[in-house]
Write a protein that holds these residues in place. Sequence first.
Motif, short mmCIF file in Angstrom:
data_model
loop_
_atom_site.label_atom_id
_atom_site.label_comp_id
_atom_site.label_asym_id
_atom_site.label_seq_id
_atom_site.Cartn_x
_atom_site.Cartn_y
_atom_site.Cartn_z
N ASP A 33 0.86 -1.19 0.00
CA ASP A 33 0.00 0.00 0.00
C ASP A 33 0.89 1.24 0.00
O ASP A 33 1.50 1.58 1.01
CB ASP A 33 -0.91 -0.01 1.23
N GLY A 34 0.98 1.89 -1.14
CA GLY A 34 1.86 3.04 -1.29
C GLY A 34 1.51 4.21 -0.39
O GLY A 34 2.34 5.08 -0.16
N ARG A 35 0.29 4.25 0.15
CA ARG A 35 -0.10 5.34 1.04
C ARG A 35 0.24 5.05 2.49
O ARG A 35 0.22 5.94 3.32
CB ARG A 35 -1.60 5.59 0.93
N ALA A 36 0.55 3.81 2.81
CA ALA A 36 0.76 3.40 4.20
C ALA A 36 2.24 3.30 4.52
O ALA A 36 3.09 3.21 3.63
CB ALA A 36 0.08 2.05 4.45
N ALA A 37 2.53 3.31 5.82
CA ALA A 37 3.91 3.20 6.29
C ALA A 37 4.05 1.97 7.17
O ALA A 37 3.12 1.58 7.88
CB ALA A 37 4.30 4.45 7.07
N MET A 38 5.24 1.39 7.12
CA MET A 38 5.62 0.31 8.03
C MET A 38 6.52 0.92 9.10
O MET A 38 7.39 1.74 8.79
CB MET A 38 6.39 -0.78 7.30
N LEU A 39 6.32 0.52 10.34
CA LEU A 39 7.20 0.93 11.43
C LEU A 39 8.18 -0.21 11.68
O LEU A 39 7.78 -1.37 11.76
CB LEU A 39 6.39 1.21 12.68
N VAL A 40 9.44 0.15 11.80
CA VAL A 40 10.48 -0.86 11.96
C VAL A 40 11.30 -0.52 13.20
O VAL A 40 11.85 0.58 13.33
CB VAL A 40 11.41 -0.92 10.73
N LEU A 41 11.41 -1.46 14.12
CA LEU A 41 12.19 -1.29 15.33
C LEU A 41 13.67 -1.47 14.99
O LEU A 41 14.07 -2.49 14.44
CB LEU A 41 11.75 -2.33 16.37
N LEU A 42 14.46 -0.48 15.34
CA LEU A 42 15.91 -0.55 15.12
C LEU A 42 16.58 -1.17 16.35
O LEU A 42 16.00 -1.20 17.44
CB LEU A 42 16.47 0.84 14.85
N GLU A 43 17.78 -1.67 16.17
CA GLU A 43 18.47 -2.36 17.26
C GLU A 43 18.60 -1.50 18.53
O GLU A 43 18.37 -2.01 19.63
CB GLU A 43 19.84 -2.87 16.81
N PRO A 44 18.96 -0.21 18.42
CA PRO A 44 19.00 0.59 19.66
C PRO A 44 17.64 0.66 20.36
O PRO A 44 17.57 0.68 21.60
CB PRO A 44 19.44 1.98 19.19
N GLY A 45 16.55 0.68 19.60
CA GLY A 45 15.21 0.67 20.18
C GLY A 45 14.91 -0.64 20.87
O GLY A 45 14.32 -0.67 21.95
N ARG A 46 15.33 -1.74 20.25
CA ARG A 46 15.12 -3.07 20.86
C ARG A 46 15.90 -3.18 22.17
O ARG A 46 15.37 -3.64 23.18
CB ARG A 46 15.56 -4.17 19.89
N GLU A 47 17.13 -2.74 22.17
CA GLU A 47 17.94 -2.81 23.40
C GLU A 47 17.33 -1.94 24.50
O GLU A 47 17.25 -2.34 25.66
CB GLU A 47 19.37 -2.38 23.10
N LEU A 48 16.89 -0.74 24.13
CA LEU A 48 16.31 0.18 25.10
C LEU A 48 15.02 -0.38 25.69
O LEU A 48 14.82 -0.35 26.91
CB LEU A 48 16.04 1.54 24.44
#
Length: 178
Positions: free
Chosen positions: A113-128
């Motif tokens: 879906d070109g109008r939608a966004a995916m949220l992706v957890l980055l490694e610093p976020g996972r560690e935090l």
Amino acid sequence: MVKRRPLPVDPIAEAKRQWVAHGWTDAASGMSAVTSIIRAQQIMLARIDSALRPFGLSFARYEMLRLLAFTREGRMPMASAIARLQVHPTSVTNTVDRLVRDDLVEREPHPEDGRAAMLVLLEPGRELVERATAALNTTVFENPGLGDDDTAELVRIIARLRKASGDFTDPRPLPEPL
């Protein structure tokens, strides 16, 4: 968290007494229930804020990180996050903006879906979020301020209120395996 001295009288019980004295008897119990829940929320949020402060997280930011960390791949559509967190889309957008700015989460285009966004957890976020979860578990969730039986009963009562308010429905039974 700064510990205050207890008040010499329960202000909610006094408010209920005043409700009855003013002729609002039919509403007195409901008023005391609603204000009790709101005060309990304030107490819990203060404990949560105190536990999360060392990590630079608000509860909203923590919830988003934890939600992403619970997924198999650390990613989900923004619309799914909004639905699961049960808050206004603008609030989620603002929370995500801050997490992106802090390099804890990133937005990617949705693959279908070109109008939608995916949220992706980055490694610093996972560690935090793992460190913050350990702190919350130790300082808040393992001892919410009630015994186990009272905690379970409170959750059951509030679940009935939430369900009656249309917050969720019972899951459908799974079909019998073939």
